[in-house]
Motif scaffolding. Structure first.
Motif, PDB file in Angstrom:
ATOM      1  N   ASN A  20       1.320   2.901  37.094  1.00  0.00           N
ATOM      2  CA  ASN A  20       2.515   3.209  37.869  1.00  0.00           C
ATOM      3  C   ASN A  20       3.533   3.908  36.962  1.00  0.00           C
ATOM      4  O   ASN A  20       3.858   3.407  35.887  1.00  0.00           O
ATOM      5  CB  ASN A  20       3.095   1.913  38.431  1.00  0.00           C
ATOM      6  N   PRO A  21       4.058   5.067  37.393  1.00  0.00           N
ATOM      7  CA  PRO A  21       5.036   5.782  36.548  1.00  0.00           C
ATOM      8  C   PRO A  21       6.366   5.045  36.399  1.00  0.00           C
ATOM      9  O   PRO A  21       7.139   5.339  35.501  1.00  0.00           O
ATOM     10  CB  PRO A  21       5.218   7.115  37.267  1.00  0.00           C
ATOM     11  N   LEU A  22       6.622   4.060  37.267  1.00  0.00           N
ATOM     12  CA  LEU A  22       7.873   3.303  37.188  1.00  0.00           C
ATOM     13  C   LEU A  22       7.761   2.074  36.284  1.00  0.00           C
ATOM     14  O   LEU A  22       8.732   1.350  36.114  1.00  0.00           O
ATOM     15  CB  LEU A  22       8.298   2.866  38.595  1.00  0.00           C
ATOM     16  N   LYS A  23       6.594   1.867  35.705  1.00  0.00           N
ATOM     17  CA  LYS A  23       6.381   0.692  34.866  1.00  0.00           C
ATOM     18  C   LYS A  23       7.341   0.665  33.679  1.00  0.00           C
ATOM     19  O   LYS A  23       7.914  -0.371  33.348  1.00  0.00           O
ATOM     20  CB  LYS A  23       4.936   0.659  34.375  1.00  0.00           C
ATOM     21  N   GLY A  24       7.536   1.808  33.033  1.00  0.00           N
ATOM     22  CA  GLY A  24       8.462   1.887  31.905  1.00  0.00           C
ATOM     23  C   GLY A  24       9.889   1.567  32.306  1.00  0.00           C
ATOM     24  O   GLY A  24      10.630   0.908  31.563  1.00  0.00           O
ATOM     25  N   GLU A  25      10.264   2.003  33.494  1.00  0.00           N
ATOM     26  CA  GLU A  25      11.606   1.728  34.016  1.00  0.00           C
ATOM     27  C   GLU A  25      11.801   0.222  34.238  1.00  0.00           C
ATOM     28  O   GLU A  25      12.848  -0.341  33.928  1.00  0.00           O
ATOM     29  CB  GLU A  25      11.785   2.487  35.339  1.00  0.00           C
ATOM     30  N   VAL A  26      10.784  -0.414  34.782  1.00  0.00           N
ATOM     31  CA  VAL A  26      10.859  -1.849  35.044  1.00  0.00           C
ATOM     32  C   VAL A  26      10.920  -2.630  33.730  1.00  0.00           C
ATOM     33  O   VAL A  26      11.705  -3.568  33.598  1.00  0.00           O
ATOM     34  CB  VAL A  26       9.656  -2.294  35.908  1.00  0.00           C
ATOM     35  N   ILE A  27      10.129  -2.231  32.757  1.00  0.00           N
ATOM     36  CA  ILE A  27      10.142  -2.910  31.457  1.00  0.00           C
ATOM     37  C   ILE A  27      11.493  -2.731  30.767  1.00  0.00           C
ATOM     38  O   ILE A  27      12.038  -3.671  30.180  1.00  0.00           O
ATOM     39  CB  ILE A  27       8.977  -2.403  30.582  1.00  0.00           C
ATOM     40  N   ARG A  28      12.061  -1.530  30.848  1.00  0.00           N
ATOM     41  CA  ARG A  28      13.393  -1.276  30.271  1.00  0.00           C
ATOM     42  C   ARG A  28      14.430  -2.184  30.919  1.00  0.00           C
ATOM     43  O   ARG A  28      15.268  -2.792  30.251  1.00  0.00           O
ATOM     44  CB  ARG A  28      13.787   0.180  30.480  1.00  0.00           C
ATOM     45  N   LEU A  29      14.361  -2.307  32.238  1.00  0.00           N
ATOM     46  CA  LEU A  29      15.291  -3.155  32.970  1.00  0.00           C
ATOM     47  C   LEU A  29      15.160  -4.613  32.523  1.00  0.00           C
ATOM     48  O   LEU A  29      16.152  -5.284  32.265  1.00  0.00           O
ATOM     49  CB  LEU A  29      15.038  -3.024  34.471  1.00  0.00           C
ATOM     50  N   TYR A  30      13.930  -5.088  32.420  1.00  0.00           N
ATOM     51  CA  TYR A  30      13.695  -6.478  32.013  1.00  0.00           C
ATOM     52  C   TYR A  30      14.233  -6.734  30.609  1.00  0.00           C
ATOM     53  O   TYR A  30      14.913  -7.740  30.371  1.00  0.00           O
ATOM     54  CB  TYR A  30      12.198  -6.784  32.071  1.00  0.00           C
TER      55      TYR A  30
END
Length: 85
Positions: free
Chosen positions: A3-13
């Motif tokens: 998923n291309p949004l995986k990095g965004e989610v990890i950054r948020l976490y």
């Protein structure tokens, strides 16, 4: 395919985990609630829904920063100004 949004989610976490260190109820409480919130939505695959959740997380970041700034302001005001009567 990842998923291309995986990095965004990890950054948020990671950002929320960092900000949770100074949470008024304690870092352990915040970490537990954060993990529960992310685990609740771990099976989400719709990119639009994930973007909405990330936007909500960014809003939470702004609210936490405002909370911390207000706490620092109150401490400084208490330290340097006489109490109002």
């Amino acid at each position: 395919m990842a998923n291309p949004l995986k990095g965004e989610v990890i950054r948020l976490y990671k950002t929320l985990l960092y900000l949770g260190r100074e949470y008024p109820k304690g870092a352990a409480y915040f970490r537990e609630r954060l993990k529960f919130a992310f685990m609740k939505n771990k099976d989400e695959t719709d990119p639009e829904k994930i973007k909405q959740l990330v936007a909500r997380g960014d809003h939470v970041i702004k609210e936490l920063e405002a909370l911390y700034f207000l706490r620092k302001y109150r401490a400084m005001k208490k330290r340097y100004y006489e109490p109002e009567k």
